[in-house]
Design an enzyme around this catalytic site. Structure first.
Site, PDB file in Angstrom:
ATOM      1  N   GLY A  41     -60.850 -60.521  63.249  1.00 53.68           N
ATOM      2  CA  GLY A  41     -62.138 -61.098  62.858  1.00 53.68           C
ATOM      3  C   GLY A  41     -62.961 -60.083  62.089  1.00 53.68           C
ATOM      4  O   GLY A  41     -63.092 -58.929  62.502  1.00 53.68           O
ATOM      5  N   GLY A  43     -66.224 -60.990  60.767  1.00 51.09           N
ATOM      6  CA  GLY A  43     -67.605 -61.441  60.627  1.00 51.09           C
ATOM      7  C   GLY A  43     -68.503 -60.239  60.908  1.00 51.09           C
ATOM      8  O   GLY A  43     -68.071 -59.081  60.782  1.00 51.09           O
ATOM      9  N   ALA A  45     -69.581 -58.990  63.704  1.00 52.92           N
ATOM     10  CA  ALA A  45     -69.125 -58.127  64.794  1.00 52.92           C
ATOM     11  C   ALA A  45     -67.878 -57.347  64.369  1.00 52.92           C
ATOM     12  O   ALA A  45     -67.851 -56.110  64.420  1.00 52.92           O
ATOM     13  CB  ALA A  45     -68.838 -58.967  66.042  1.00 52.92           C
ATOM     14  N   GLY A  46     -66.845 -58.064  63.926  1.00 48.44           N
ATOM     15  CA  GLY A  46     -65.586 -57.409  63.572  1.00 48.44           C
ATOM     16  C   GLY A  46     -65.724 -56.536  62.331  1.00 48.44           C
ATOM     17  O   GLY A  46     -65.158 -55.442  62.268  1.00 48.44           O
ATOM     18  N   HIS A 267     -78.970 -76.505  69.710  1.00 47.37           N
ATOM     19  CA  HIS A 267     -80.123 -76.043  68.915  1.00 47.37           C
ATOM     20  C   HIS A 267     -81.038 -77.221  68.583  1.00 47.37           C
ATOM     21  O   HIS A 267     -80.569 -78.263  68.130  1.00 47.37           O
ATOM     22  CB  HIS A 267     -79.593 -75.403  67.627  1.00 47.37           C
ATOM     23  CG  HIS A 267     -80.602 -74.574  66.925  1.00 47.37           C
ATOM     24  ND1 HIS A 267     -81.758 -75.089  66.407  1.00 47.37           N
ATOM     25  CD2 HIS A 267     -80.635 -73.255  66.657  1.00 47.37           C
ATOM     26  CE1 HIS A 267     -82.452 -74.106  65.840  1.00 47.37           C
ATOM     27  NE2 HIS A 267     -81.793 -72.989  65.980  1.00 47.37           N
ATOM     28  N   SER A 285     -83.105 -73.789  60.185  1.00 51.93           N
ATOM     29  CA  SER A 285     -83.343 -72.564  60.949  1.00 51.93           C
ATOM     30  C   SER A 285     -84.543 -72.660  61.889  1.00 51.93           C
ATOM     31  O   SER A 285     -85.564 -73.269  61.578  1.00 51.93           O
ATOM     32  CB  SER A 285     -83.593 -71.410  59.982  1.00 51.93           C
ATOM     33  OG  SER A 285     -84.127 -70.322  60.672  1.00 51.93           O
ATOM     34  N   ARG A 338     -84.903 -72.398  72.723  1.00 55.71           N
ATOM     35  CA  ARG A 338     -84.137 -73.530  72.195  1.00 55.71           C
ATOM     36  C   ARG A 338     -83.775 -74.562  73.248  1.00 55.71           C
ATOM     37  O   ARG A 338     -83.823 -75.757  72.989  1.00 55.71           O
ATOM     38  CB  ARG A 338     -82.859 -72.996  71.560  1.00 55.71           C
ATOM     39  CG  ARG A 338     -83.161 -72.166  70.360  1.00 55.71           C
ATOM     40  CD  ARG A 338     -81.953 -71.499  69.804  1.00 55.71           C
ATOM     41  NE  ARG A 338     -82.360 -70.782  68.605  1.00 55.71           N
ATOM     42  CZ  ARG A 338     -81.550 -70.057  67.863  1.00 55.71           C
ATOM     43  NH1 ARG A 338     -80.283 -69.947  68.181  1.00 55.71           N
ATOM     44  NH2 ARG A 338     -81.996 -69.449  66.787  1.00 55.71           N
ATOM     45  N   ARG A 464     -79.277 -68.267  74.598  1.00 56.13           N
ATOM     46  CA  ARG A 464     -79.538 -67.161  73.669  1.00 56.13           C
ATOM     47  C   ARG A 464     -80.856 -67.385  72.940  1.00 56.13           C
ATOM     48  O   ARG A 464     -81.114 -68.487  72.459  1.00 56.13           O
ATOM     49  CB  ARG A 464     -78.410 -67.063  72.641  1.00 56.13           C
ATOM     50  CG  ARG A 464     -78.719 -66.059  71.555  1.00 56.13           C
ATOM     51  CD  ARG A 464     -77.565 -65.847  70.618  1.00 56.13           C
ATOM     52  NE  ARG A 464     -77.313 -66.946  69.720  1.00 56.13           N
ATOM     53  CZ  ARG A 464     -78.007 -67.199  68.601  1.00 56.13           C
ATOM     54  NH1 ARG A 464     -79.042 -66.455  68.272  1.00 56.13           N
ATOM     55  NH2 ARG A 464     -77.675 -68.219  67.829  1.00 56.13           N
ATOM     56  N   LEU A 470     -77.060 -62.050  65.899  1.00 51.02           N
ATOM     57  CA  LEU A 470     -76.738 -61.052  64.876  1.00 51.02           C
ATOM     58  C   LEU A 470     -76.965 -59.661  65.447  1.00 51.02           C
ATOM     59  O   LEU A 470     -76.190 -58.730  65.222  1.00 51.02           O
ATOM     60  CB  LEU A 470     -77.605 -61.275  63.635  1.00 51.02           C
ATOM     61  CG  LEU A 470     -77.494 -62.659  62.973  1.00 51.02           C
ATOM     62  CD1 LEU A 470     -78.338 -62.711  61.706  1.00 51.02           C
ATOM     63  CD2 LEU A 470     -76.050 -63.006  62.636  1.00 51.02           C
TER      64      LEU A 470
HETATM   65  C1  FAD Z   1     -75.967 -72.317  60.983  1.00 52.17           C
HETATM   66  C2  FAD Z   1     -76.117 -71.105  61.844  1.00 52.17           C
HETATM   67  C3  FAD Z   1     -77.198 -70.265  61.693  1.00 52.17           C
HETATM   68  C4  FAD Z   1     -77.354 -69.144  62.500  1.00 52.17           C
HETATM   69  N1  FAD Z   1     -78.444 -68.340  62.328  1.00 52.17           N
HETATM   70  C5  FAD Z   1     -78.584 -67.240  63.105  1.00 52.17           C
HETATM   71  C6  FAD Z   1     -79.698 -66.367  62.923  1.00 52.17           C
HETATM   72  O1  FAD Z   1     -80.554 -66.588  62.075  1.00 52.17           O
HETATM   73  N2  FAD Z   1     -79.793 -65.285  63.718  1.00 52.17           N
HETATM   74  C7  FAD Z   1     -78.857 -64.996  64.678  1.00 52.17           C
HETATM   75  O2  FAD Z   1     -78.998 -63.991  65.363  1.00 52.17           O
HETATM   76  N3  FAD Z   1     -77.782 -65.805  64.848  1.00 52.17           N
HETATM   77  C8  FAD Z   1     -77.620 -66.897  64.086  1.00 52.17           C
HETATM   78  N4  FAD Z   1     -76.530 -67.711  64.269  1.00 52.17           N
HETATM   79  C9  FAD Z   1     -75.442 -67.274  65.162  1.00 52.17           C
HETATM   80  C10 FAD Z   1     -74.611 -66.201  64.452  1.00 52.17           C
HETATM   81  O3  FAD Z   1     -74.470 -66.517  63.096  1.00 52.17           O
HETATM   82  C11 FAD Z   1     -73.214 -66.037  65.045  1.00 52.17           C
HETATM   83  O4  FAD Z   1     -73.285 -65.959  66.434  1.00 52.17           O
HETATM   84  C12 FAD Z   1     -72.565 -64.760  64.543  1.00 52.17           C
HETATM   85  O5  FAD Z   1     -72.617 -64.691  63.147  1.00 52.17           O
HETATM   86  C13 FAD Z   1     -71.128 -64.644  65.021  1.00 52.17           C
HETATM   87  O6  FAD Z   1     -70.570 -63.496  64.463  1.00 52.17           O
HETATM   88  P1  FAD Z   1     -69.128 -63.005  64.869  1.00 52.17           P
HETATM   89  O7  FAD Z   1     -68.836 -61.808  64.033  1.00 52.17           O
HETATM   90  O8  FAD Z   1     -69.046 -62.868  66.343  1.00 52.17           O
HETATM   91  O9  FAD Z   1     -68.150 -64.208  64.477  1.00 52.17           O
HETATM   92  P2  FAD Z   1     -67.900 -64.964  63.068  1.00 52.17           P
HETATM   93  O10 FAD Z   1     -68.881 -64.653  62.033  1.00 52.17           O
HETATM   94  O11 FAD Z   1     -67.666 -66.383  63.437  1.00 52.17           O
HETATM   95  O12 FAD Z   1     -66.535 -64.341  62.568  1.00 52.17           O
HETATM   96  C14 FAD Z   1     -65.313 -64.666  63.162  1.00 52.17           C
HETATM   97  C15 FAD Z   1     -64.219 -63.921  62.430  1.00 52.17           C
HETATM   98  O13 FAD Z   1     -63.018 -64.060  63.169  1.00 52.17           O
HETATM   99  C16 FAD Z   1     -61.965 -64.474  62.317  1.00 52.17           C
HETATM  100  N5  FAD Z   1     -61.020 -65.192  63.164  1.00 52.17           N
HETATM  101  C17 FAD Z   1     -61.276 -66.141  64.101  1.00 52.17           C
HETATM  102  N6  FAD Z   1     -60.151 -66.512  64.721  1.00 52.17           N
HETATM  103  C18 FAD Z   1     -59.159 -65.781  64.170  1.00 52.17           C
HETATM  104  C19 FAD Z   1     -57.767 -65.713  64.385  1.00 52.17           C
HETATM  105  N7  FAD Z   1     -57.154 -66.440  65.322  1.00 52.17           N
HETATM  106  N8  FAD Z   1     -57.043 -64.868  63.610  1.00 52.17           N
HETATM  107  C20 FAD Z   1     -57.649 -64.101  62.663  1.00 52.17           C
HETATM  108  N9  FAD Z   1     -58.971 -64.121  62.439  1.00 52.17           N
HETATM  109  C21 FAD Z   1     -59.705 -64.944  63.177  1.00 52.17           C
HETATM  110  C22 FAD Z   1     -62.621 -65.252  61.219  1.00 52.17           C
HETATM  111  O14 FAD Z   1     -61.807 -65.274  60.086  1.00 52.17           O
HETATM  112  C23 FAD Z   1     -63.919 -64.438  61.039  1.00 52.17           C
HETATM  113  O15 FAD Z   1     -63.653 -63.347  60.203  1.00 52.17           O
HETATM  114  C24 FAD Z   1     -76.386 -68.858  63.488  1.00 52.17           C
HETATM  115  C25 FAD Z   1     -75.294 -69.701  63.660  1.00 52.17           C
HETATM  116  C26 FAD Z   1     -75.179 -70.832  62.864  1.00 52.17           C
HETATM  117  C27 FAD Z   1     -74.053 -71.767  63.135  1.00 52.17           C
END
Ligand code: FAD
Length: 671
Positions: A41, A43, A45-46, A267, A285, A338, A464, A470
């Site tokens: 991953g 995103g 975090a990763g 939400h 948002s 929320r 949350r 984020l």
């Molecule tokens: C519309 C929306 C708006 C939001 N706005 C906010 C905000 O304003 N502020 C806030 O704090 N939070 C917000 N959030 C929440 C926040 O965006 C997410 O919780 C956060 O971005 C998650 O980040 P992450 O890195 O954990 O996962 P993600 O960003 O979901 O990344 C997951 C990664 O894992 C990879 N992956 C998944 N499964 C596999 C697999 N089996 N094999 C290989 N790769 C894989 C994907 O390719 C991706 O790279 C929002 C959420 C949504 C839905």
């Protein structure tokens, strides 16, 4: 059986992280060059973890199923990221951020983790500014802040309505530097389909190349899961269409406990569902609640007139509107958390006051804000006795500068101009607080297997707060994991490369291949989406915003039946050795069909209401809190961590008792 030890360091809360960091083992730079880490991953975090680990000197292999890390779901985050910088001088501090987060999560998170999160929050902003993330600034050039729900200070840093995108570009740039140096090997379009354990330790993964279909083996000294949340178990959610639970679920099946699966965030401000053929919901948002006021008509006659098109919302006077959040929660008003805002919208709509044709919508109105900003602007510009037209023009410009892209998005989807008529909104599944159980080091119950970001259960308890996801993802990736993983890897400096030609890799690859072959050869009659929609309907109706014993038992039985039908009747067109999105979906939905049942089981076990988990049996029946959620600290102040035992119904519960030494447990009141 794995043990459930949170490994929380001893000592005063405020010193735990600092003194822990000072004492844990480090890996010297020369040895880091001999150690490999897999990050699943990329995103927020990763991506932040991969970049930081590579900067430290480890060899990182990073995996994502999209064609670029830039397309991770994190890019969708709109509203902002919290940090206790106290730039506004409004009384913020690390302690207050810690307090708000524990209270916001309804006292179901681990104090030590949340305090650490609050402590490192300020570093995140500095790190991102140094990367060039263009946070909004005020007139004097200082970084600007806005308010989010559940708090009384302004601590949310933002980049218009595109905060996630800008932060992700920052993390992606940091990753790219390491890709160019050869310290990160990036595997785009690769899906992890299993984790490989050797002598009880995570030592690799099996992936499928999503373009060629090739099954590959990758080894490392540690594996980090950063695969995001599982909100799409509901089929309809605000998550990206591809977001899924497969990586988290596979590690669960290999020994990582899964914690609090029933903690889901619904939400309050999403564009309402328009019909049965929809596959995605859109978030408006939470930042909009800074200025927007939420209401429904006071009188049923007006509700009916609006639904039948005889009246417009703008026809109703102030006296004819019920600003129900301001009425019920005078202290926090439209900025209640929320879970509270979502349940209040459901309550009004269940009572018949919903304003669209399906009766599932309330208004989010900017009229007051436009007039307020317009009058202020007229004063600033020295315009005496401005006309209402001028006030609206000036106020609209301010609202557009703050939220323009969100208004444009609404306009494009609904075909109504939200500057002129209130938006219609309704709650939708958005975020999952539950996830893979991790200790203070962010390690799961499998040695050498870590989990960060939304995929883990850690910091948000049962609810949350806005702009905290984020913060948590970047805290984990930039500032926590890079320390804690070193402590573990310091024992691996003499291990050497992990071979992939071993029986453990053979077995894992065989399992993955057999499953893929089953899907492409099964001569079923129904599409993957058919089953996903069925699952989503059960989840929304029986494991959604309100849950009860009868419904949860029915949900468990119904999900099991859908799962059994899935394995008989699923039809996956195409072959395994080509790009095959239906095949990808089949694997993900198979995992959702197991996770969904555990989710319902967890909700059934937790016979209390807390945060986003509302058990109808557990509500206040009288007094000022009548109708509000009723927590049961005596029996349920624990993390429910489930051990996989085959059928989800057979999962075994392990409890991590939560200790609150620095915060007094109180009933959450936003009145
Ligand atoms: C519309 C929306 C708006 C939001 N706005 C906010 C905000 O304003 N502020 C806030 O704090 N939070 C917000 N959030 C929440 C926040 O965006 C997410 O919780 C956060 O971005 C998650 O980040 P992450 O890195 O954990 O996962 P993600 O960003 O979901 O990344 C997951 C990664 O894992 C990879 N992956 C998944 N499964 C596999 C697999 N089996 N094999 C290989 N790769 C894989 C994907 O390719 C991706 O790279 C929002 C959420 C949504 C839905």
């Amino acid at each position: 059986m794995a043990t459930l030890d949170s490994k929380t360091p001893k000592g005063p809360l405020k010193d735990k992280w600092t003194s822990y960091k000072n004492k844990i083992d480090l890996v010297n730079p020369a040895n880091k060059r001999n150690i490999d880490v897999i990050v699943v991953g990329t995103g927020l975090a990763g991506g932040s973890a991969a970049a930081t680990l590579a900067e430290l000197g480890y060899n990182v292999k990073a995996f994502a199923y999209q064609d670029s890390p830039r397309r991770a779901h994190s890019i969708a985050a709109q509203g902002g990221i919290n940090a206790a910088k106290n730039y506004q001088g409004d009384g913020d501090s690390s302690y207050r951020l810690f307090y708000d987060t524990v209270k916001g999560g309804d006292y179901r998170s681990r104090e030590s983790n949340v305090h650490r999160l609050a402590e490192v929050s300020a570093n995140i902003i500095d790190q991102c500014v140094a990367q060039g993330v263009p946070f909004a600034r005020d007139y004097g050039g200082m970084l600007d802040n806005r308010s989010f729900g559940g708090v009384l200070v302004s601590r949310t840093f933002y980049a218009k309505g595109q905060t996630g995108q800008q932060l992700l570009l920052g993390a992606y740039s940091a990753m790219n530097r390491q890709i160019a140096r050869g310290k990160i090997e990036m595997f785009n379009r690769h899906e992890m389909l299993d984790v490989v354990k050797v002598d009880g330790k995570a030592r690799g993964i099996i992936t499928r190349n999503l373009i060629t279909g090739e099954i590959e083996r990758h080894s490392a000294h540690a594996v980090v899961i950063a695969s995001g949340g599982y909100g799409n178990v509901y089929f309809l959610s605000t998550n990206a269409m591809g977001s899924n639970a497969t990586a988290a679920w596979k590690v669960h099946k290999k020994g990582a406990y899964f914690a609090n699966p029933c903690y889901t965030q619904i939400h309050p401000t999403c564009i309402p569902r328009s019909g049965d053929y929809q596959s995605k919901l859109t978030l408006m948002s939470e930042s909009l609640r800074n200025d927007g006021r939420i209401w429904v008509p006071k009188n049923m006659d007006d509700v009916m007139a609006i639904r039948e098109g005889r009246k417009k919302p703008t026809d109703l006077s102030e006296e004819e509107r019920d600003y129900y959040l301001e009425r019920r929660y005078p202290a926090f008003g439209n900025l209640v958390p929320r879970d509270v805002a979502s349940r209040a919208a459901k309550e009004r709509c269940d009572a018949g006051y919903g304003v669209n044709k399906t009766g599932e919508a309330v208004y989010l109105d900017f009229k007051s804000a436009i007039e307020r900003y317009g009058k202020e602007q007229a004063k600033i510009k020295g315009i005496n006795a401005p006309s209402m037209e001028k006030i609206i023009e000036l106020g609209t410009a301010i609202v557009e500068a703050k939220y323009g892209n969100l208004f444009q998005m609404y306009n494009k989807i609904v075909d109504e101009d939200p500057y002129k008529t209130p938006m219609m909104i309704y709650p939708a599944t958005h975020y999952t607080m539950g996830g893979v159980w991790v200790d203070y080091n962010l390690m799961t119950t499998v040695d050498g297997l870590y989990c960060i970001g939304e995929a883990n259960f850690s910091d948000h308890g049962a609810n949350r707060l806005g702009a905290s996801a984020l913060m948590q993802g970047l805290a984990d990736g930039y500032f926590v994991l890079p320390y804690t993983i070193g402590d573990y890897l310091s024992n691996d400096i003499r291990t050497g490369k992990i071979p992939t030609n071993t029986k453990e890799f053979d077995e894992a690859e065989k399992e993955v291949t057999e499953r893929i072959n089953f899907f492409v050869n099964n001569n079923g009659s129904k599409s993957v989406d058919y089953f996903h929609k069925k699952l989503g309907k059960i989840m929304w109706e029986k494991v959604g915003m309100a849950r009860n014993e009868k419904g949860l038992k029915e949900a468990m039985a119904e999900i099991k039946a859908v799962r059994e039908d899935f394995w008989k009747e699923v039809k996956v067109p195409g072959t395994a050795d080509e790009m095959n999105p239906e095949l990808e979906k089949a694997g993900r939905v198979a995992d959702f069909l197991e996770l969904g049942e555990l989710f319902a089981k967890d909700a059934l076990n937790r016979n209390e209401s807390c945060g986003g988990h509302f058990r109808e049996e557990s509500a206040e029946t009288d007094g000022p809190q009548k109708g509000e959620a009723k927590r049961n600290d005596k029996d349920y102040a624990y993390v429910a961590a489930w051990e996989y035992k085959g059928e989800p119904a057979d999962a075994i519960l392990h409890k991590e008792q939560l200790e609150f030494n620095d915060i007094e447990l109180k009933q959450r009141s936003y009145k």
